[in-house]
Design a protein around this motif. Structure first.
Motif, short mmCIF file in Angstrom:
data_model
loop_
_atom_site.label_atom_id
_atom_site.label_comp_id
_atom_site.label_asym_id
_atom_site.label_seq_id
_atom_site.Cartn_x
_atom_site.Cartn_y
_atom_site.Cartn_z
N GLU A 77 50.54 23.43 108.82
CA GLU A 77 50.49 22.33 109.29
C GLU A 77 50.19 20.89 108.36
N ILE A 78 50.98 20.14 108.22
CA ILE A 78 50.72 18.80 107.16
C ILE A 78 50.15 17.71 108.04
N THR A 79 48.96 17.31 107.81
CA THR A 79 48.17 16.24 108.44
C THR A 79 47.71 15.26 107.53
N PHE A 80 47.39 14.22 108.16
CA PHE A 80 46.88 13.02 107.31
C PHE A 80 45.75 13.04 106.67
N GLY A 81 44.88 13.88 107.20
CA GLY A 81 43.44 14.47 106.44
C GLY A 81 43.89 15.21 105.33
N TYR A 82 44.82 16.18 105.46
CA TYR A 82 45.37 16.71 104.10
C TYR A 82 45.63 15.97 102.83
N PHE A 83 46.25 14.93 103.19
CA PHE A 83 46.74 13.96 102.18
C PHE A 83 45.49 13.10 101.73
#
Length: 346
Positions: A40-46
């Motif tokens: 799952e791509i999340t804003f926190g990952y970026f």
């Protein structure tokens, strides 16, 4: 009987006991859930990737191994790597491609682009910004450097899988996150600095640096996700059929118990412990009203259904938890499902 038939008919009981993962509650479902979360791509990952890329770029330009190691400590690449590994092993194309895409998105789009922009900005405004030894070390590797780097990637991937299988019960324990953090650093060793070197090489117009770092990154991703992680899980006996069996048993138990209750206002959950390919230990929990007793033969009926639909012998314990529920939420209140306990809509 031919040799091939003898081998296929041989009962590999010892191998299954030795290499299979048995006796852990909802183990394969938990692996799948971890893979879904990792893809799952999340804003926190970026944000975490950007912070790690910033540290890595500064460390490479400063020629500081300590700063590069610091960047590896915050790089969030364990999740997508694990998603690609488990998704491929469970033959789930969506999870596999999602984890791989997330991994490459963070490395090339965030890590490489950030390194390029920072290097361009510093090169034109700060004197002494040049290609350093740490950059050349990852862009012009000798045969020895290449081989050892790939070994590190494979070893990091194997360690990530061993953390899930060497002591399977650690997966569901909170302190298992500490091990995940350490393994995440090992994975970042193989990925993050190379992604930053690609951007630095582009900023200096050194396409040879960027090209060599890119292909080394590709080789490391393959060694990490497939040769290390996926192969180790396969050797430990993790199979997609075990996940399918665990899900089938759980669904059968929940459907059977719900169908035999006197009330529809109940929430049924089931935990499955696979003891082998044909034996399971099951615990069903029924959250129902205060005056909703369970049928006397519910456990017997459920085990019969499990045997008929999955071919598994099982031992089941059905537990009822009396509950009361009342809600003052309005229909227009935006409350995520799962944010509160409710027996409604079950």
């Amino acid at each position: 009987m031919s040799l091939k038939e003898r081998v296929s008919n041989f009962h590999w009981r010892w191998a299954k006991r030795r290499f299979g993962i048995w006796g852990v509650r909802d183990y394969y479902t938990l692996l799948e859930q971890m893979a879904k979360e990792g893809a799952e791509i999340t804003f926190g990952y970026f944000l975490m990737t950007a912070a790690a890329g910033l540290l890595a770029t500064a460390g490479l330009l400063l020629d500081s191994p300590a700063a590069i190691i610091g960047a590896m400590c915050v790089a969030p690449f364990l999740g997508p790597s694990r998603a690609a590994c488990i998704g491929g092993l469970f033959r789930n194309r969506r999870i596999f491609l999602g984890g791989l895409f997330k991994q490459l998105l963070g490395l090339l789009v965030v890590g490489t682009a950030l390194a390029y922009m920072i290097t361009i900005l510093l090169r034109d405004s700060v004197p002494g910004i040049e290609v350093t030894r740490e950059v050349l070390l990852r862009s012009m590797p000798t045969t020895r450097d290449f081989v050892l780097t790939v070994i590190i990637a494979v070893g990091a991937g194997a360690a990530a899988s061993l953390a899930l299988t060497a002591d399977p019960r650690i997966v569901a324990k909170p302190w298992g996150q500490i091990i995940d953090t350490m393994i995440g650093v090992e994975i970042a060793i193989s990925l993050l600095p190379l992604a930053s070197v690609i951007g630095i090489g582009l900023a200096f117009g050194r396409l040879d640096i960027s090209r060599n770092a890119f292909w080394l990154l590709v080789v490391n991703v393959i060694g990490l996700d497939i040769l290390g992680s996926m192969l180790m899980l396969a050797l430990r006996g993790v199979r997609s059929r075990h996940l399918a069996l665990e899900k089938a048993i759980r669904q059968t138990v929940e459907d059977t118990v719900a169908a035999n209750l006197a009330t529809s206002q109940a929430n049924v959950t089931a935990n499955v412990v696979l003891l082998s390919d044909t034996v399971a230990d099951i615990r069903a929990i029924v959250h129902s009203g205060m005056d909703s007793p369970l049928p006397a033969s519910l456990a017997q009926i459920t085990t019969s259904e499990v045997a008929a639909k999955t071919g598994c012998c099982s031992r089941i314990m059905v537990e009822r938890v009396p509950c009361q529920t009342y809600s003052t939420l309005r229909p227009e209140d935006d409350v995520p499902r799962g944010a509160c306990w409710s027996l409604e809509d079950q």
